[in-house]
Design a protein around this motif. Structure first.
Motif, PDB file in Angstrom:
ATOM      1  N   ALA A  46       7.574   5.752  48.688  1.00 48.51           N
ATOM      2  CA  ALA A  46       7.913   6.690  48.615  1.00 48.51           C
ATOM      3  C   ALA A  46       9.012   7.380  47.690  1.00 48.51           C
ATOM      4  CB  ALA A  46       8.094   7.771  49.613  1.00 48.51           C
ATOM      5  N   PRO A  47       8.709   8.405  46.554  1.00 49.63           N
ATOM      6  CA  PRO A  47      10.216   8.910  45.780  1.00 49.63           C
ATOM      7  C   PRO A  47      10.664   9.769  46.452  1.00 49.63           C
ATOM      8  CG  PRO A  47       8.011  10.239  45.705  1.00 49.63           C
ATOM      9  CD  PRO A  47       7.631   9.378  46.751  1.00 49.63           C
ATOM     10  N   GLY A  48      12.120   9.855  45.896  1.00 42.50           N
ATOM     11  CA  GLY A  48      13.476  10.933  46.075  1.00 42.50           C
ATOM     12  C   GLY A  48      14.747  10.676  46.933  1.00 42.50           C
ATOM     13  N   GLY A  49      14.162   9.007  46.939  1.00 42.96           N
ATOM     14  CA  GLY A  49      15.691   8.570  47.268  1.00 42.96           C
ATOM     15  C   GLY A  49      16.918   8.546  47.986  1.00 42.96           C
ATOM     16  N   ARG A  50      17.379   9.480  48.103  1.00 41.47           N
ATOM     17  CA  ARG A  50      18.340   9.652  49.027  1.00 41.47           C
ATOM     18  C   ARG A  50      18.152  11.246  49.566  1.00 41.47           C
ATOM     19  NH1 ARG A  50      23.862   8.623  46.461  1.00 41.47           N
ATOM     20  NH2 ARG A  50      22.514   8.167  44.368  1.00 41.47           N
ATOM     21  N   ALA A  51      17.429  11.422  49.047  1.00 44.42           N
ATOM     22  CA  ALA A  51      16.598  13.126  49.796  1.00 44.42           C
ATOM     23  C   ALA A  51      15.200  12.475  49.417  1.00 44.42           C
ATOM     24  CB  ALA A  51      17.273  13.749  48.278  1.00 44.42           C
ATOM     25  N   ALA A  59       4.500   8.310  68.156  1.00 41.31           N
ATOM     26  CA  ALA A  59       4.445   8.626  70.027  1.00 41.31           C
ATOM     27  C   ALA A  59       3.668   9.541  70.115  1.00 41.31           C
ATOM     28  CB  ALA A  59       5.955   9.279  70.292  1.00 41.31           C
ATOM     29  N   ASN A  60       3.080   9.064  70.801  1.00 41.00           N
ATOM     30  CA  ASN A  60       1.663   9.492  72.066  1.00 41.00           C
ATOM     31  C   ASN A  60       0.327  10.373  70.751  1.00 41.00           C
ATOM     32  OD1 ASN A  60       3.151   9.241  74.219  1.00 41.00           O
ATOM     33  ND2 ASN A  60       3.985  11.428  73.799  1.00 41.00           N
ATOM     34  N   GLY A  61       0.417   9.653  69.955  1.00 38.79           N
ATOM     35  CA  GLY A  61      -0.481   9.406  68.475  1.00 38.79           C
ATOM     36  C   GLY A  61       0.504  10.939  67.497  1.00 38.79           C
ATOM     37  N   VAL A  62       0.944  10.785  67.889  1.00 38.80           N
ATOM     38  CA  VAL A  62       1.981  11.897  67.064  1.00 38.80           C
ATOM     39  C   VAL A  62       2.502  11.526  66.050  1.00 38.80           C
ATOM     40  CG1 VAL A  62       2.711  14.499  66.897  1.00 38.80           C
ATOM     41  CG2 VAL A  62       1.891  14.055  68.404  1.00 38.80           C
ATOM     42  N   GLN A  63       2.804  11.441  64.675  1.00 39.79           N
ATOM     43  CA  GLN A  63       3.846  11.108  64.069  1.00 39.79           C
ATOM     44  C   GLN A  63       4.429  12.393  62.995  1.00 39.79           C
ATOM     45  OE1 GLN A  63       2.606   7.785  61.450  1.00 39.79           O
ATOM     46  NE2 GLN A  63       4.877   7.615  61.831  1.00 39.79           N
ATOM     47  N   THR A  64       5.914  12.155  63.372  1.00 42.04           N
ATOM     48  CA  THR A  64       6.590  13.204  62.719  1.00 42.04           C
ATOM     49  C   THR A  64       7.422  12.836  61.795  1.00 42.04           C
ATOM     50  OG1 THR A  64       7.195  12.959  65.439  1.00 42.04           O
ATOM     51  CG2 THR A  64       9.621  13.927  64.019  1.00 42.04           C
ATOM     52  N   VAL A  65       7.084  13.700  60.712  1.00 40.63           N
ATOM     53  CA  VAL A  65       8.797  13.124  59.384  1.00 40.63           C
ATOM     54  C   VAL A  65       9.700  13.988  59.657  1.00 40.63           C
ATOM     55  CG1 VAL A  65       7.812  14.184  56.970  1.00 40.63           C
ATOM     56  CG2 VAL A  65       6.338  13.874  57.932  1.00 40.63           C
ATOM     57  N   LEU A  66      10.779  12.939  59.241  1.00 41.51           N
ATOM     58  CA  LEU A  66      11.844  13.627  59.388  1.00 41.51           C
ATOM     59  C   LEU A  66      12.733  13.863  58.241  1.00 41.51           C
ATOM     60  CD1 LEU A  66      13.790  12.621  62.985  1.00 41.51           C
ATOM     61  CD2 LEU A  66      12.065  15.064  62.438  1.00 41.51           C
ATOM     62  N   GLY A 220      10.863  15.642  51.394  1.00 43.32           N
ATOM     63  CA  GLY A 220       9.374  14.382  50.141  1.00 43.32           C
ATOM     64  C   GLY A 220       8.755  15.647  49.410  1.00 43.32           C
ATOM     65  N   GLN A 221       8.712  16.466  50.070  1.00 42.04           N
ATOM     66  CA  GLN A 221       8.092  18.282  49.575  1.00 42.04           C
ATOM     67  C   GLN A 221       8.761  18.459  48.517  1.00 42.04           C
ATOM     68  OE1 GLN A 221       5.733  19.887  52.068  1.00 42.04           O
ATOM     69  NE2 GLN A 221       5.348  18.151  53.224  1.00 42.04           N
ATOM     70  N   LEU A 222       9.590  18.918  48.617  1.00 45.49           N
ATOM     71  CA  LEU A 222      11.171  19.863  47.849  1.00 45.49           C
ATOM     72  C   LEU A 222      11.079  19.677  46.533  1.00 45.49           C
ATOM     73  CD1 LEU A 222      12.683  21.968  49.018  1.00 45.49           C
ATOM     74  CD2 LEU A 222      14.569  20.501  49.058  1.00 45.49           C
ATOM     75  N   LEU A 223      10.505  18.329  46.360  1.00 43.93           N
ATOM     76  CA  LEU A 223      10.416  18.174  44.408  1.00 43.93           C
ATOM     77  C   LEU A 223       9.658  16.499  44.532  1.00 43.93           C
ATOM     78  CD1 LEU A 223      11.552  18.889  41.676  1.00 43.93           C
ATOM     79  CD2 LEU A 223      13.497  16.922  41.977  1.00 43.93           C
ATOM     80  N   ALA A 224       9.987  15.841  45.185  1.00 46.64           N
ATOM     81  CA  ALA A 224       9.551  14.040  45.196  1.00 46.64           C
ATOM     82  C   ALA A 224       8.156  14.255  44.673  1.00 46.64           C
ATOM     83  CB  ALA A 224      10.650  13.428  45.758  1.00 46.64           C
ATOM     84  N   GLN A 225       7.387  14.610  45.503  1.00 39.10           N
ATOM     85  CA  GLN A 225       6.421  13.934  46.178  1.00 39.10           C
ATOM     86  C   GLN A 225       5.727  15.181  45.228  1.00 39.10           C
ATOM     87  OE1 GLN A 225       4.743  12.276  47.342  1.00 39.10           O
ATOM     88  NE2 GLN A 225       5.797  11.799  48.948  1.00 39.10           N
ATOM     89  N   PRO A 226       6.174  16.738  44.584  1.00 40.71           N
ATOM     90  CA  PRO A 226       5.171  17.414  43.527  1.00 40.71           C
ATOM     91  C   PRO A 226       5.706  17.592  42.368  1.00 40.71           C
ATOM     92  CG  PRO A 226       6.481  18.953  44.996  1.00 40.71           C
ATOM     93  CD  PRO A 226       6.687  17.292  45.173  1.00 40.71           C
TER      94      PRO A 226
END
Ligand code: FAD
Length: 483
Positions: A46-51, A59-66, A220-226
C-alpha cells in the motif's frame, strides 16, 4: 477529470519514481503534470510510507484500520494541503481544524483564541493557565526578540541552549511539547535553527498557519490512496509490492543518451530516462552505493562523497503509538467524549529531566481521542515521540496515563491496550549542526535525483518537508532534462 490540475500531453520520456510516500507521490503528480511518463514503484503493498494505514488482524470478524502513527498537520502546511486538493481531496472534509491548543487535561498550558495573528499569540500567552505573569512576559519578550532576529540563529545552537533562560513552566508547557511534536528530537540536541523556522512559519505564515489540523479519516485516505487513484487515472504506471533492487547507468553521458534517444537508466533492467529516489535515506544510500560500485565515475564526483557522508551521518528517532480501547459506557449513560478535547498534552512532558535533556520522558506526551476525530468508538491514541524506553514499560506507563486522564474527565472504565506500533526510524534526528544530503547525489547526472523528508531543507522530518522535497525533485528534473 478528478482534481484540479492541468496535465501536459505525454512526451514519451520515462521517469521512475521509487517510493510512494508523500514525497514520491508529490513528485509523481508534478511529473505527470509536466508531461513525463511516470512509473511509480513501491515496495509495500500500500502507498503512504511512514504515513500509512495499517490493517489489524480481524477480531470477531471485524477488521480494524489504524494509522501507523497519529499524525498532526498545521495550517502552515501549504504544499500538502494544495496537493490534497490537486488530487481531488477537500482538506476541510478530511481534517479537523482548530486553533493551536497544547493544554493538558486540567486545562493548563497554551491555547490560542480565534483572533488574527499576532493577537491570537499575545492573547493566548496572556491567558495561559498555570503560568505566572513573569512567565508570560518572559515568553512575550523572547518571541519579540526572535522576531527581530528574523527567527534565525547559529546552526550549532540547540533548542535547550536557545531557551535556557526561559522560565521552566514555559519550557515544560510550550517549548518541550512543540519541539517534541515538530522535531521529534530531545531539546538537548534539537536544532534551534529548524525550531525557529517552524515557529516562524506557524506565527508569520498568514491566517490560520498555526492551526492544528487533525485527520478525520485513516491516513491512507488523507492523501496516499486518492493520489494513487489520480496518478493511475492520468496514465501513471503504479506498481505496489515492487521493491527496486538495483539501479544502473548505461555507459552514455546524459546529452549523448538524449541525442541518441537512448534511456540511460535501468532499474532492475527496465529502462528510464530519469530516476527519482523517493525512499528513506538508508534505502537511497543502499541503491546509490551499489550504483557507485558498478559505475566508478559516480564515486569520483566530489558531491557524491559529500552526499554519502551526509547520508551516513544521519541518526533516527523512534515514535511509538499506543492504541487504547475504552469499554463502551452502560446504555443508560449518555455517550459523551472520552476527553475534553481531541488532543491533550500529558503530564509526562513536564518532567524536569526532559528540560535538562535526558533522553526519555516517561510515557506518552500526547493523547488523541479518535472517537471525536474519526468516530472510532472508545479509541485513544497515545503518542510517545523520541521514545527510547522498552515497549512493555511504555505500555504500562501509558495505561496509568490513560486511567488518570479518563478519571480526570469522569470516566471510570478500565482501558486496555489493543496494540502498539513502534516506528523505530520514524524521523531523522533533527540535531543542531546536522548536514543533510542534497537533492543531487552526483554532479555527473542531472537525471538522477533524490527526495524525501530528510533531504537538505529548512524543515524537520514532516509531511510538508516530504511534499516540498518531492515537488522540488520533479521541478529539477523538468528544468534539467525537459521532455
Ligand atoms: C509514527 C510517526 C508519526 C509521525 N508524525 C508526524 C506528524 O504528526 N506530522 C508530520 O508532519 N510528520 C509526521 N511524521 C513524519 C512523516 O510521516 C514523514 O516525514 C513522511 O511521511 C516522510 O515521507 P517520505 O515520502 O519522505 O518517506 P516515506 O514515507 O518513508 O516513503 C518512502 C517510501 O519508499 C518505499 N521504499 C523504500 N525502499 C524502496 C525500494 N527499494 N523500492 C520501492 N519502494 C521503496 C517505502 O516503502 C515508502 O513507502 C511521523 C512519522 C511517523 C513514523
Amino acid at each position: 477529470m478528478r482534481g484540479r490540475v492541468r496535465v501536459s500531453a505525454p512526451s514519451g520520456r520515462r521517469v521512475a519514481i521509487v517510493g510512494a510516500g508523500w514525497a514520491g507521490l508529490a513528485a509523481a503528480v508534478d511529473a505527470i503534470e509536466t508531461g513525463w511518463q511516470v512509473t511509480l514503484l513501491e515496495a509495500a503493498r500500500a502507498p503512504g510510507g511512514r504515513a500509512r494505514s495499517v490493517l489489524l488482524p480481524a477480531a470477531n470478524g471485524v477488521q480494524t484500520v489504524l494509522d501507523n502513527g497519529q499524525h498532526i498537520l498545521i495550517g502552515a502546511y501549504a504544499q500538502s494541503l494544495a496537493l490534497m486538493q490537486r488530487v481531488g481531496i477537500d482538506p476541510a472534509k478530511v481534517l479537523r481544524r482548530t486553533p493551536l491548543d497544547l493544554r493538558d487535561a486540567q486545562g493548563r498550558g497554551l491555547a490560542l483564541p480565534r483572533l488574527p495573528s499576532p493577537w491570537n499569540g499575545v492573547a493566548g500567552i496572556l491567558t495561559a493557565r498555570g503560568w505566572t505573569w513573569p512567565d508570560r512576559l518572559a515568553l512575550l519578550r523572547r518571541l519579540a526578540a526572535w522576531r527581530r532576529a528574523g527567527f534565525t540563529c547559529g546552526a550549532q545552537v540547540t533548542v535547550a541552549q536557545l531557551c535556557e533562560d526561559l522560565p521552566p513552566a514555559v519550557v515544560h508547557g510550550l517549548i518541550e511539547p512543540l519541539c517534541t511534536a515538530a522535531l521529534n528530537t530531545p531539546l538537548r540536541s534539537a536544532s534551534a535553527a529548524v525550531f525557529l523556522r517552524v515557529l516562524q512559519d506557524s506565527l508569520q505564515g498568514g491566517a490560520g498557519s498555526s492551526d492544528l489540523l487533525l485527520p478525520r479519516v485513516p491516513l491512507g485516505q488523507l492523501l496516499a490512496q486518492p493520489a494513487l487513484a489520480w496518478l493511475q487515472a492520468h496514465g501513471a504506471r503504479v506498481r505496489l509490492g515492487a521493491r527496486a533492487m538495483q539501479l544502473r547507468r548505461t555507459g552514455l553521458s546524459s546529452s549523448t543518451a538524449a541525442a541518441e534517444g537512448a534511456a540511460p537508466w535501468r532499474i532492475d533492467g527496465e529502462a528510464f530516462d530519469a530516476v527519482i529516489l523517493a525512499t528513506p535515506v538508508w534505502e537511497a544510500q543502499r541503491l546509490l552505493e551499489d550504483l557507485a560500485q558498478a559505475t566508478p565515475e559516480t564515486a569520483a564526483t566530489p558531491n557524491w562523497q559529500a552526499w554519502l557522508q551526509a547520508a551516513q551521518g544521519m541518526a533516527h528517532e523512534a515514535i511509538t503509538t499506543v492504541y487504547v480501547q475504552v469499554p463502551p459506557p452502560p446504555r443508560d449513560q449518555l455517550a459523551r467524549p472520552l476527553l475534553p478535547r481531541p488532543m491533550l498534552q500529558l503530564d509526562g512532558v513536564a518532567s524536569p529531566a526532559a528540560t535538562l535533556g535526558a533522553a526519555a520522558v516517561a510515557g506518552a506526551q500526547f493523547v488523541f481521542d479518535r472517537q471525536q476525530l474519526s468516530q472510532d468508538a472508545g479509541l485513544l491514541a497515545f503518542v510517545a515521540s523520541a521514545s527510547v524506553i522498552e515497549r512493555a514499560i511504555l505500555e504500562q506507563t501509558v495505561l496509568q496515563q490513560a486511567r488518570r486522564v479518563l478519571q480526570a474527565h469522569g470516566h471510570g472504565a478500565m482501558p486496555r491496550i489493543i496494540t502498539s506500533i513502534v516506528e523505530k526510524r520514524a524521523t531523522f534526528a533533527c540535531t543542531a549542526g546536522l548536514v543533510r544530503p542534497g537533492q543531487r547525489p552526483s554532479a555527473l547526472w542531472p537525471g538522477l535525483l533524490v527526495c524525501g523528508d530528510y533531504v537538505e531543507g529548512p524543515y524537520p522530518a514532516t509531511l510538508e518537508g516530504a511534499v516540498i522535497s518531492g515537488r522540488q525533485a520533479a521541478a529539477a528534473l523538468t528544468a534539467v532534462n525537459r521532455p
